[in-house]
Design an enzyme around this catalytic site. Structure first.
Site, PDB file in Angstrom:
ATOM      1  N   GLU A  28       1.595  -0.373  -4.976  1.00 43.77           N
ATOM      2  CA  GLU A  28       0.751   0.638  -5.269  1.00 43.77           C
ATOM      3  C   GLU A  28       1.781   1.729  -5.687  1.00 43.77           C
ATOM      4  OE1 GLU A  28      -3.595   2.627  -3.613  1.00 43.77           O
ATOM      5  OE2 GLU A  28      -1.669   2.258  -2.189  1.00 43.77           O
ATOM      6  N   ASP A  72       0.812  -1.174   0.084  1.00 37.42           N
ATOM      7  CA  ASP A  72      -0.043  -0.041  -0.132  1.00 37.42           C
ATOM      8  C   ASP A  72       0.943   1.194   0.011  1.00 37.42           C
ATOM      9  OD1 ASP A  72      -2.620   1.398   0.299  1.00 37.42           O
ATOM     10  OD2 ASP A  72      -1.658   2.051   2.277  1.00 37.42           O
TER      11      ASP A  72
END
Length: 710
Positions: free
Chosen positions: A389, A353
């Site tokens: 990401e 993330d």
């Protein structure tokens, strides 16, 4: 607690609490501490607390060995040192601290209380004051764990990247409404490992599940005040402990075995397990957040602090803090955690993330950062699937296409351009780049199409049904007056919201959803789909359902006719992709022949019945074209462990708002067969003698030309 035998010096490694030799070795890093007390508890309710000063400090690691302790022991730490927020130090021994290396949570955070904060909440000076309330009654506790488990020869499926199909799901939301399961198994690790769930995933055809965060996380205090929870779990407190609320049992040892059993069962089905991990920030939030673990253990070593004003944090995540990878302690924590999940828990990869935040150094994002170097040289981590990401919220944080070799990335450009093309807002030459594997983004770094994780929707944003049904977000249930969540949708010309009685509108919405799903599985690269999109799941227009632990997020297993149609269509797409290797190449499509005498690897076709020219691509908003993938071109590059051959595939795309009469190319082998379509025609196995094909507005069709037997 009974009296303990004499404390031993123990060893500084491994960090955490390790059961061995008839006792437990405790080791805790803190570079700036002056004293560390180990705190042992009789029960999760609190009970008697026994404090033991760790006797040794070796290389900034405080350690000691306590004979007679066993797995199941609850513990925490009190760390003594300077409380000087303006210099970056926030030690407060009145606060009980969770071991960053705790392998299990013996007691979650009981409730939000002022005692959890290192400063007085009511003091005008805010975080500069010093709070002397003891937090032991409310703070989370770690547990000494026995990790013994019989894996019975478990091994990773090791699915090649070009054969990988990722299914992003939430452990709880996936089976919470699966009524065929006993109630206590719904929404759990065991529920995901159930026969029903396994059978569904196998029939769907996915090769990997990407689990939303399963590290132990906290529900934000502001959400609890609203009666909500942090359902997605992007608020990590422990990077080694699994989230206990997803287990069907309250016993941490049984819960660990349940998690491992889930991984083993998925592997038996040929499905890899990828964890969505949040190493960019912690649940301790900004300088006004609670003191629960890292902040009280060594704030200046674990967090990125402002160089000018160390009282404050550098926040590249929007969550109040950012873990630092510049300090060896922060990088070691990340590496130790990742290796633990691979070696001890047998997971197959990670999705990071806000990964750009992890590669930030003194002067910003750095492709040559120590974070990338550490993982790239690691003999364990360099062999698993690594997905970034590739952005954060800081300046220069959008790094799609810039991660190093060995990494795959969520391709945000793919998502945006495929959506725009099917809306009719972009030219087809942009879509052709994404269908070809996005070489413009990844080829310069020596990577292949698998560097591009293609997706249309993900947990963050509209689900597929809502994407084609709503022009605006409807996040009222989040109790923020719909100020949250990006408002990035536009009209899909699928009718107005609320017109549920118009069959034509519903039909067009379903067709556009099928177009997007088909494009995903017909593109080179690694497809990732959001769980529920194949079942026509709706979040009722909520594009930020992070706090919705209810029917907005939970997937229904009772499918109506539309959901069944969408599910069947998705299964057919996945089967088609797996059947035809030209749809999942190891190399980018270039429009060139692989060798003399061979056809081009892709031929772009004009509706008039000829190969597309540069002028065709540049002429206005071209929205209708064909993609011809000759099967013969695969002979040398499309092999796994076994030789694979492919039929020729012709994909016909019409993103225009009018029907088009399309002249297809003459097949070089057997006749064309209509394999599937999003338009009103039904596929059949009969050969098409005529090359003139009427393609409906906003539709897609796939034709197969069977290879002759070699």
């Amino acid at each position: 607690m009974n009296s303990l035998p004499a404390l031993g010096h123990g060893t500084p490694y491994p960090l955490g609490a390790t059961f061995k030799n008839g006792g437990v070795n405790f080791a805790l890093f803190s570079a700036h501490a002056q004293k560390v007390e180990l705190c042992l508890f009789d029960s999760a309710e609190g009970g008697q607390e026994t404090r033991i000063e760790l006797p040794e400090c070796t290389n900034q690691i405080w350690h000691g060995f306590v004979p007679g302790l066993a797995p199941g022991q609850l513990y925490g730490y009190r760390v003594h040192g300077p409380y000087e927020p303006e210099k970056g130090h926030r030690f407060n021994p009145h606060k009980l601290l969770l071991d960053p290396y705790a392998k299990a949570i013996g007691r979650p955070l009981k409730a939000w209380d002022p005692c959890l904060f290192g400063y007085d909440l009511e003091d005008d000076s805010q975080d500069l004051s010093f709070n002397e309330q003891d937090s032991a009654t409310h703070a989370p506790l770690g547990m000494v764990i026995d990790s013994t488990f019989d894996w019975e020869g478990d091994a990773s499926p090791e699915t090649p990247w070009h054969r990988t199909i990722i299914y992003e799901l939430h452990v709880k939301g996936f089976t919470q409404k699966l009524n065929s399961l006993p109630e206590h198994l719904r929404g759990t690790y065991a529920g995901l490992a159930s026969d029903e769930a396994m059978d569904y995933l196998r029939k769907l055809g996915v090769t990997a599940v990407e689990l939303l965060p399963i590290h132990h996380h906290l529900d934000d205090s502001f959400l609890q005040a609203r009666g909500l929870t942090n359902y997605w779990g992007y608020n990590t407190l422990s990077y080694f402990a699994f989230e206990p609320s997803y287990a069907s049992t309250q016993d941490p040892h049984a819960a660990m075995r349940e998690f491992k059993g889930m991984v083993k069962r998925l592997h038996e089905a040929g499905i890899e397990v990828i964890l969505d991990v949040v190493y960019n920030h912690t649940a301790e939030s900004s300088e006004r957040g609670p003191t629960l673990s890292f902040r009280g253990i060594d704030n200046a070593s674990y967090y990125r602090l402002s160089q000018e004003h160390p009282r404050y944090y550098e926040d590249f995540t929007g969550c109040g803090n950012t873990l630092t990878m510049e300090n060896p302690s922060g990088l070691r924590l990340l590496m130790d955690s990742l290796r633990y999940w691979v070696t001890e828990m047998h997971v197959d990869g990670f999705r990071f993330d806000l990964a750009s935040a992890l590669a930030r150094e003194l002067f910003g994002w750095n492709k040559l950062s120590s974070f990338f170097d550490a993982i790239g040289q690691d003999p364990v981590l360099s062999t698993v699937k690594l997905i970034a990401e590739p952005w954060d919220i800081g300046m220069g944080g959008y790094q799609v296409g810039n991660f190093p070799t060995g990494w795959a990335e969520w391709n945000g450009r793919y998502r945006d351009e495929v959506r725009r093309c099917w809306k009719g807002n972009d030219r087809a030459n942009e879509l052709s780049k994404r269908l070809s594997g996005s070489a413009d983004l990844y080829n310069h770094s020596g990577r292949g199409p698998h560097a591009s994780v293609n997706f249309i929707t993900a947990h963050d944003g509209f689900c597929l049904r809502d994407l084609v049904s709503y022009n605006d977000k409807h996040n009222e249930a989040n109790l923020e007056e719909s100020r949250d969540g990006a408002n990035d949708n536009e009209s899909w010309n699928c009718g107005h919201e609320g017109e549920t009685d118009d069959a034509n509108i519903q039909s067009l919405r379903l067709r556009q959803a099928k177009n997007l799903m088909a494009t995903l599985f017909l593109s080179q690269g690694v497809p990732m789909m959001l769980a529920g999109d194949e079942r026509w799941h709706t979040q009722q227009g909520n594009n930020n359902a992070y706090c919705q632990d209810n029917d907005i997020s939970w997937l229904s297993w009772e499918l109506d006719s539309t959901a069944e149609e969408m599910a069947t269509f998705t299964r057919e797409l996945i089967a088609l992709r797996q059947e035809q290797p030209v749809l999942s190449r190891k190399n980018f499509l270039t429009g060139q022949a692989l060798e003399e005498g061979q056809p081009k690897d892709v031929i772009w076709w004009n509706p008039e019945g000829r190969e597309m020219s540069d002028d065709d691509w540049d002429a206005g908003f071209t929205r209708c074209f064909g993609m011809w993938l000759p099967g013969r071109a695969l002979r040398e590059i499309g092999r796994d462990h076994q030789p694979r051959t492919s039929d020729s595939v012709f994909v016909l795309i019409n993103a225009h708002y009018e029907d088009v009469h399309f002249t297809m190319p003459a097949p070089d082998e057997g006749p064309w067969h209509l394999r599937l379509t999003t338009g009103p025609l039904k596929p059949d196995k009969r050969a098409r003698k005529a090359l003139r094909f009427p393609v409906s507005s906003r539709s897609l069709a796939v034709f197969i030309s069977k290879r002759a037997t070699d």
